[in-house]
Design a protein around this motif. Structure first.
Motif, PDB file in Angstrom:
ATOM      1  N   UNK A   1       6.402 -10.360  21.619  1.00 59.37           N
ATOM      2  CA  UNK A   1       6.605 -10.570  20.177  1.00 59.37           C
ATOM      3  C   UNK A   1       5.761  -9.598  19.363  1.00 59.37           C
ATOM      4  N   UNK A   2       4.533  -9.336  19.833  1.00 60.99           N
ATOM      5  CA  UNK A   2       3.676  -8.382  19.122  1.00 60.99           C
ATOM      6  C   UNK A   2       4.306  -6.987  19.108  1.00 60.99           C
ATOM      7  N   UNK A   3       4.882  -6.594  20.232  1.00 60.82           N
ATOM      8  CA  UNK A   3       5.528  -5.267  20.279  1.00 60.82           C
ATOM      9  C   UNK A   3       6.695  -5.207  19.289  1.00 60.82           C
ATOM     10  N   UNK A   4       7.410  -6.305  19.146  1.00 61.34           N
ATOM     11  CA  UNK A   4       8.521  -6.347  18.190  1.00 61.34           C
ATOM     12  C   UNK A   4       8.018  -6.256  16.752  1.00 61.34           C
ATOM     13  N   UNK A   5       6.876  -6.887  16.486  1.00 63.95           N
ATOM     14  CA  UNK A   5       6.276  -6.789  15.148  1.00 63.95           C
ATOM     15  C   UNK A   5       5.891  -5.340  14.844  1.00 63.95           C
ATOM     16  N   UNK A   6       5.320  -4.651  15.824  1.00 63.23           N
ATOM     17  CA  UNK A   6       4.936  -3.250  15.632  1.00 63.23           C
ATOM     18  C   UNK A   6       6.152  -2.380  15.323  1.00 63.23           C
ATOM     19  N   UNK A   7       7.270  -2.656  15.990  1.00 65.24           N
ATOM     20  CA  UNK A   7       8.498  -1.901  15.711  1.00 65.24           C
ATOM     21  C   UNK A   7       9.019  -2.243  14.321  1.00 65.24           C
ATOM     22  N   UNK A   8       8.984  -3.536  13.960  1.00 63.45           N
ATOM     23  CA  UNK A   8       9.419  -3.943  12.620  1.00 63.45           C
ATOM     24  C   UNK A   8       8.597  -3.246  11.541  1.00 63.45           C
ATOM     25  N   UNK A   9       7.292  -3.143  11.763  1.00 63.56           N
ATOM     26  CA  UNK A   9       6.398  -2.472  10.817  1.00 63.56           C
ATOM     27  C   UNK A   9       6.791  -1.007  10.662  1.00 63.56           C
ATOM     28  N   UNK A  10       7.174  -0.374  11.774  1.00 65.48           N
ATOM     29  CA  UNK A  10       7.516   1.051  11.742  1.00 65.48           C
ATOM     30  C   UNK A  10       8.823   1.316  10.999  1.00 65.48           C
ATOM     31  N   UNK A  11       9.815   0.434  11.146  1.00 66.96           N
ATOM     32  CA  UNK A  11      11.120   0.685  10.513  1.00 66.96           C
ATOM     33  C   UNK A  11      11.217   0.101   9.108  1.00 66.96           C
ATOM     34  N   UNK A  12      10.171  -0.598   8.679  1.00 65.89           N
ATOM     35  CA  UNK A  12      10.203  -1.334   7.424  1.00 65.89           C
ATOM     36  C   UNK A  12      10.602  -0.469   6.235  1.00 65.89           C
TER      37      UNK A  12
ATOM     38  N   UNK B   1      11.664 -11.128   1.349  1.00 67.08           N
ATOM     39  CA  UNK B   1      13.004 -11.170   1.951  1.00 67.08           C
ATOM     40  C   UNK B   1      13.278  -9.919   2.779  1.00 67.08           C
ATOM     41  N   UNK B   2      12.764  -8.802   2.307  1.00 66.04           N
ATOM     42  CA  UNK B   2      12.915  -7.548   3.043  1.00 66.04           C
ATOM     43  C   UNK B   2      12.248  -7.656   4.423  1.00 66.04           C
ATOM     44  N   UNK B   3      11.083  -8.278   4.456  1.00 65.88           N
ATOM     45  CA  UNK B   3      10.357  -8.454   5.716  1.00 65.88           C
ATOM     46  C   UNK B   3      11.102  -9.412   6.637  1.00 65.88           C
ATOM     47  N   UNK B   4      11.590 -10.517   6.091  1.00 64.66           N
ATOM     48  CA  UNK B   4      12.351 -11.455   6.911  1.00 64.66           C
ATOM     49  C   UNK B   4      13.573 -10.777   7.536  1.00 64.66           C
ATOM     50  N   UNK B   5      14.229  -9.906   6.750  1.00 70.36           N
ATOM     51  CA  UNK B   5      15.413  -9.198   7.266  1.00 70.36           C
ATOM     52  C   UNK B   5      15.041  -8.282   8.436  1.00 70.36           C
ATOM     53  N   UNK B   6      13.942  -7.549   8.274  1.00 67.73           N
ATOM     54  CA  UNK B   6      13.531  -6.620   9.335  1.00 67.73           C
ATOM     55  C   UNK B   6      13.105  -7.379  10.586  1.00 67.73           C
TER      56      UNK B   6
ATOM     57  N   UNK C   1       0.809  -1.221   0.000  1.00 65.15           N
ATOM     58  CA  UNK C   1       0.000   0.000   0.000  1.00 65.15           C
ATOM     59  C   UNK C   1       0.845   1.274   0.000  1.00 65.15           C
ATOM     60  N   UNK C   2       2.080   1.194   0.488  1.00 64.74           N
ATOM     61  CA  UNK C   2       2.860   2.416   0.691  1.00 64.74           C
ATOM     62  C   UNK C   2       4.218   2.407  -0.008  1.00 64.74           C
ATOM     63  N   UNK C   3       4.476   1.419  -0.844  1.00 60.50           N
ATOM     64  CA  UNK C   3       5.737   1.406  -1.593  1.00 60.50           C
ATOM     65  C   UNK C   3       5.537   0.659  -2.901  1.00 60.50           C
ATOM     66  N   UNK C   4       6.569   0.659  -3.703  1.00 60.32           N
ATOM     67  CA  UNK C   4       6.515  -0.040  -4.987  1.00 60.32           C
ATOM     68  C   UNK C   4       7.502  -1.207  -5.014  1.00 60.32           C
ATOM     69  N   UNK C   5       7.816  -1.749  -3.839  1.00 63.57           N
ATOM     70  CA  UNK C   5       8.740  -2.877  -3.757  1.00 63.57           C
ATOM     71  C   UNK C   5       8.080  -4.121  -4.361  1.00 63.57           C
ATOM     72  N   UNK C   6       8.715  -4.777  -5.351  1.00 61.92           N
ATOM     73  CA  UNK C   6       8.138  -5.995  -5.936  1.00 61.92           C
ATOM     74  C   UNK C   6       7.958  -7.078  -4.878  1.00 61.92           C
ATOM     75  N   UNK C   7       6.918  -7.896  -5.026  1.00 62.70           N
ATOM     76  CA  UNK C   7       6.578  -8.882  -3.993  1.00 62.70           C
ATOM     77  C   UNK C   7       7.725  -9.853  -3.744  1.00 62.70           C
ATOM     78  N   UNK C   8       8.457 -10.228  -4.820  1.00 62.22           N
ATOM     79  CA  UNK C   8       9.533 -11.206  -4.643  1.00 62.22           C
ATOM     80  C   UNK C   8      10.659 -10.657  -3.767  1.00 62.22           C
ATOM     81  N   UNK C   9      10.849  -9.325  -3.783  1.00 57.60           N
ATOM     82  CA  UNK C   9      11.849  -8.704  -2.907  1.00 57.60           C
ATOM     83  C   UNK C   9      11.255  -8.377  -1.540  1.00 57.60           C
ATOM     84  N   UNK C  10       9.950  -8.124  -1.518  1.00 59.99           N
ATOM     85  CA  UNK C  10       9.290  -7.693  -0.283  1.00 59.99           C
ATOM     86  C   UNK C  10       9.386  -8.750   0.811  1.00 59.99           C
TER      87      UNK C  10
END
Length: 324
Positions: A156-167, A129-134, A118-127
């Motif tokens: 763990x939920x709090x960590x997910x929220x932080x990961x979402x913010x820095x993504x 791996x990008x998420x796993x890295x974060x 919704x907020x970037x143009x990152x291709x799904x195939x890269x997205x």
């Protein structure tokens, strides 16, 4: 980077055809510079969440908003909403108060993919791996990414929220009381994650907190908030050593003496701290003070020239005398 000028937010409701106006923010002004951590500290119902929702344009339709929110030189209140949605997560990201903001039936991977799509143009195939890295950066595994939110612990939920913010590597992260209702050990871990990622990515951080003790440890600057009014803003060491506003003095006294409970009242007119302030004059009850800028201090107090010289200990004794 971010400057809020005289922000006023009023909710409008209707009961039996009669409009009811409830002002959540009376006057809030603050600045967040590049790479700076600013903490807004105030009790429950002081206006912190309304402030956060104002910045990210998440207020309900029945709201009147006055003032300016300047981000990178542009008043974001004037930007068309669809255009502003592009700002969210790319330029300004939010860490919500608890894991309840995550969708209980979606996997972590699905929720982070939704942000990217919704907020970037990152291709799904890269997205992916990008998420796993974060997620790895916040201490979560690929296996955790495939879990639905309801299977995660609160930590763990709090960590997910932080990961979402820095993504998407935003310029500004707003953390809305991110350590609320968790134990001390987990709170330390969460705060240290913010500290680490801020050092790595260089974002600015606006942290909204109930407890000034966390702000004293992690913030560069502190804003004290009461009754929807920003009362004092100053560098953290100055707030700790010599707060000027009586309410700030109270917060620091309690931080130094955590086992002492002090009651105070909040006014909806004049200075919000006036009912409990031992130095209040009739003007304090009647008129909201202007914001005065004195060096690195910004303060709203009719008597700041006098009050700033009073020690925290003397203030506490004066406040006890007023109460009893």
């Amino acid at each position: 980077m971010l400057e809020i000028r005289n922000l006023r937010v009023t909710y409008v409701t209707s009961i039996h055809g009669k409009k009811i106006y409830t002002t959540a923010l009376r006057s809030v002004s603050l600045k967040v510079s590049e790479g700076e951590t600013v903490s807004v500290v105030g009790p429950t119902k002081s206006g912190k969440t309304t402030l956060m929702k104002s910045i990210i344009r998440a207020l309900p339709d029945n709201t009147i908003v006055n003032g300016e929110i300047i981000f990178h030189g542009e008043n974001i209140l004037k930007i068309p909403y669809e255009e502003f949605r592009w700002y969210c997560w790319k330029k300004i990201a939010i860490v919500f108060e608890s894991g309840s903001y995550l969708h209980p039936g979606m996997t972590v991977l699905e929720q982070l993919l939704e942000v990217l799509q919704e907020h970037s143009k990152v291709p799904k195939e890269h997205a992916v791996e990008m998420i796993f890295d974060v997620l790895r950066e916040v201490g979560l595994s690929r296996y955790d990414a495939l879990k639905v939110s309801s299977e995660l612990s609160e930590g763990m939920k709090r960590r997910v929220l932080i990961a979402m913010a820095i993504l998407l590597k935003p310029d500004l992260i707003i953390a809305d009381n991110p350590i609320a209702n968790i134990d001390y050990a987990l709170a330390v871990q969460i705060m240290n994650l913010f500290k680490r990622f801020k050092r790595i990515y260089g974002f600015s951080l606006l942290m909204l907190l109930d407890d000034i003790r966390w702000a004293l440890e992690f913030a560069d600057k502190i804003v004290t908030l009461l009754g929807g009014v920003s009362l004092e803003c100053a560098p953290t060491d100055e707030i700790y050593e010599n707060p000027w506003h009586p309410f700030s003095k109270l917060l620091i006294y309690v931080a130094r003496n955590p086992f002492k409970f002090i009651q105070y009242s909040v006014s909806e007119s004049g200075c919000p701290f006036s009912p409990s302030c031992p130095y209040a004059t009739p003007q304090c009850f009647r008129e909201l003070p202007n914001q005065y800028v004195c060096g690195e201090h910004e303060i709203r107090c009719h008597r700041y020239d006098y009050v700033k010289e009073i020690s925290i200990e003397d203030f506490f004794e004066d406040m006890k005398s007023k109460q009893f």
